[in-house]
Design a protein around this motif. Structure first.
Motif, PDB file in Angstrom:
ATOM      1  N   ASP A  16     -12.425 -73.388 -44.296  1.00 26.34           N
ATOM      2  CA  ASP A  16     -11.004 -73.327 -44.654  1.00 26.34           C
ATOM      3  C   ASP A  16     -10.157 -74.278 -43.824  1.00 26.34           C
ATOM      4  OD1 ASP A  16     -11.715 -71.313 -46.398  1.00 26.34           O
ATOM      5  OD2 ASP A  16     -11.131 -69.695 -45.043  1.00 26.34           O
ATOM      6  N   ALA A  17     -10.713 -74.838 -42.756  1.00 25.29           N
ATOM      7  CA  ALA A  17      -9.925 -75.616 -41.801  1.00 25.29           C
ATOM      8  C   ALA A  17     -10.424 -77.057 -41.686  1.00 25.29           C
ATOM      9  CB  ALA A  17      -9.962 -74.942 -40.443  1.00 25.29           C
ATOM     10  N   GLN A  18     -10.803 -77.648 -42.773  1.00 24.36           N
ATOM     11  CA  GLN A  18     -11.370 -78.990 -42.721  1.00 24.36           C
ATOM     12  C   GLN A  18     -10.384 -80.019 -42.193  1.00 24.36           C
ATOM     13  OE1 GLN A  18     -13.095 -79.984 -46.454  1.00 24.36           O
ATOM     14  NE2 GLN A  18     -14.387 -78.172 -46.495  1.00 24.36           N
ATOM     15  N   GLU A  19      -9.136 -79.879 -42.501  1.00 26.90           N
ATOM     16  CA  GLU A  19      -8.124 -80.853 -42.092  1.00 26.90           C
ATOM     17  C   GLU A  19      -7.555 -80.583 -40.702  1.00 26.90           C
ATOM     18  OE1 GLU A  19      -6.754 -83.560 -43.890  1.00 26.90           O
ATOM     19  OE2 GLU A  19      -8.470 -83.302 -45.230  1.00 26.90           O
ATOM     20  N   ASP A  20      -7.136 -79.349 -40.464  1.00 24.99           N
ATOM     21  CA  ASP A  20      -6.373 -79.034 -39.255  1.00 24.99           C
ATOM     22  C   ASP A  20      -6.853 -77.733 -38.626  1.00 24.99           C
ATOM     23  OD1 ASP A  20      -4.458 -79.040 -37.263  1.00 24.99           O
ATOM     24  OD2 ASP A  20      -2.844 -78.352 -38.563  1.00 24.99           O
ATOM     25  N   LEU A  21      -7.949 -77.793 -37.905  1.00 29.18           N
ATOM     26  CA  LEU A  21      -8.518 -76.594 -37.283  1.00 29.18           C
ATOM     27  C   LEU A  21      -7.566 -76.002 -36.248  1.00 29.18           C
ATOM     28  CD1 LEU A  21     -10.854 -74.625 -36.904  1.00 29.18           C
ATOM     29  CD2 LEU A  21     -11.854 -76.247 -35.285  1.00 29.18           C
ATOM     30  N   VAL A  22      -6.978 -76.855 -35.412  1.00 30.56           N
ATOM     31  CA  VAL A  22      -6.055 -76.366 -34.373  1.00 30.56           C
ATOM     32  C   VAL A  22      -4.859 -75.655 -35.007  1.00 30.56           C
ATOM     33  CG1 VAL A  22      -4.502 -77.066 -32.516  1.00 30.56           C
ATOM     34  CG2 VAL A  22      -6.775 -78.077 -32.680  1.00 30.56           C
ATOM     35  N   GLY A  23      -4.298 -76.243 -36.045  1.00 35.86           N
ATOM     36  CA  GLY A  23      -3.156 -75.622 -36.726  1.00 35.86           C
ATOM     37  C   GLY A  23      -3.513 -74.280 -37.333  1.00 35.86           C
ATOM     38  N   PRO A  35       0.793 -67.096 -28.449  1.00 37.60           N
ATOM     39  CA  PRO A  35      -0.416 -67.471 -27.705  1.00 37.60           C
ATOM     40  C   PRO A  35      -0.089 -68.131 -26.369  1.00 37.60           C
ATOM     41  CG  PRO A  35      -0.281 -68.653 -29.813  1.00 37.60           C
ATOM     42  CD  PRO A  35       0.948 -67.839 -29.678  1.00 37.60           C
ATOM     43  N   LEU A  36      -0.733 -67.657 -25.317  1.00 39.59           N
ATOM     44  CA  LEU A  36      -0.617 -68.281 -24.004  1.00 39.59           C
ATOM     45  C   LEU A  36      -1.729 -69.297 -23.817  1.00 39.59           C
ATOM     46  CD1 LEU A  36       0.173 -65.227 -21.718  1.00 39.59           C
ATOM     47  CD2 LEU A  36       1.745 -66.956 -22.579  1.00 39.59           C
ATOM     48  N   ARG A  37      -2.931 -68.908 -24.220  1.00 35.03           N
ATOM     49  CA  ARG A  37      -4.082 -69.802 -24.149  1.00 35.03           C
ATOM     50  C   ARG A  37      -5.134 -69.302 -25.119  1.00 35.03           C
ATOM     51  NH1 ARG A  37      -7.533 -68.158 -18.827  1.00 35.03           N
ATOM     52  NH2 ARG A  37      -7.503 -65.956 -19.245  1.00 35.03           N
ATOM     53  N   TRP A  38      -5.976 -70.223 -25.563  1.00 36.24           N
ATOM     54  CA  TRP A  38      -7.062 -69.853 -26.452  1.00 36.24           C
ATOM     55  C   TRP A  38      -8.195 -70.854 -26.300  1.00 36.24           C
ATOM     56  CZ3 TRP A  38      -8.427 -73.444 -30.116  1.00 36.24           C
ATOM     57  CH2 TRP A  38      -7.471 -74.366 -30.507  1.00 36.24           C
ATOM     58  N   ALA A  39      -9.394 -70.429 -26.737  1.00 37.25           N
ATOM     59  CA  ALA A  39     -10.570 -71.291 -26.674  1.00 37.25           C
ATOM     60  C   ALA A  39     -11.543 -70.889 -27.770  1.00 37.25           C
ATOM     61  CB  ALA A  39     -11.259 -71.170 -25.318  1.00 37.25           C
ATOM     62  N   ILE A  40     -12.220 -71.884 -28.325  1.00 37.75           N
ATOM     63  CA  ILE A  40     -13.339 -71.617 -29.225  1.00 37.75           C
ATOM     64  C   ILE A  40     -14.534 -71.341 -28.331  1.00 37.75           C
ATOM     65  CG2 ILE A  40     -14.862 -72.563 -30.991  1.00 37.75           C
ATOM     66  CD1 ILE A  40     -12.492 -74.325 -31.877  1.00 37.75           C
ATOM     67  N   THR A  41     -15.079 -70.147 -28.433  1.00 40.47           N
ATOM     68  CA  THR A  41     -16.155 -69.745 -27.524  1.00 40.47           C
ATOM     69  C   THR A  41     -17.528 -69.752 -28.175  1.00 40.47           C
ATOM     70  OG1 THR A  41     -15.753 -67.422 -28.037  1.00 40.47           O
ATOM     71  CG2 THR A  41     -14.622 -68.344 -26.100  1.00 40.47           C
ATOM     72  N   GLN A  42     -17.557 -69.796 -29.506  1.00 39.75           N
ATOM     73  CA  GLN A  42     -18.840 -69.793 -30.188  1.00 39.75           C
ATOM     74  C   GLN A  42     -18.664 -70.350 -31.591  1.00 39.75           C
ATOM     75  OE1 GLN A  42     -20.518 -65.892 -30.560  1.00 39.75           O
ATOM     76  NE2 GLN A  42     -22.538 -66.652 -31.089  1.00 39.75           N
ATOM     77  N   VAL A  43     -19.663 -71.106 -32.056  1.00 38.19           N
ATOM     78  CA  VAL A  43     -19.688 -71.585 -33.433  1.00 38.19           C
ATOM     79  C   VAL A  43     -21.013 -71.148 -34.041  1.00 38.19           C
ATOM     80  CG1 VAL A  43     -19.706 -73.622 -34.923  1.00 38.19           C
ATOM     81  CG2 VAL A  43     -18.204 -73.563 -32.930  1.00 38.19           C
TER      82      VAL A  43
END
Length: 60
Positions: A16-23, A35-43
């Motif tokens: 669903d996020a092919q264009e703008d994953l961060v957005g 949000p204060l902070r975030w991280a991708i922790t697993q794919v």
């Protein structure tokens, strides 16, 4: 005005996020608070999902 902090985990479908994953991640987090902070922790390549861990604030 008091603020409460929350640790949350979200699963984001990468298809669903092919264009703008961060957005897409920031929009999903904004539904839960500021949000204060975030991280991708697993794919997970098999399910095409990413796990996002975040700290958000809300008005208490």
């Amino acid at each position: 005005m008091a603020l409460a902090t929350h640790f949350i985990t979200l699963d984001i479908h990468l298809g669903d996020a092919q264009e703008d994953l961060v957005g897409m991640i920031e929009a999903a987090l904004a539904k839960r608070g500021e949000p204060l902070r975030w991280a991708i922790t697993q794919v997970n390549p098999a399910t095409q999902t990413a796990t996002v861990e975040a700290v958000v604030t809300t008005q208490a």
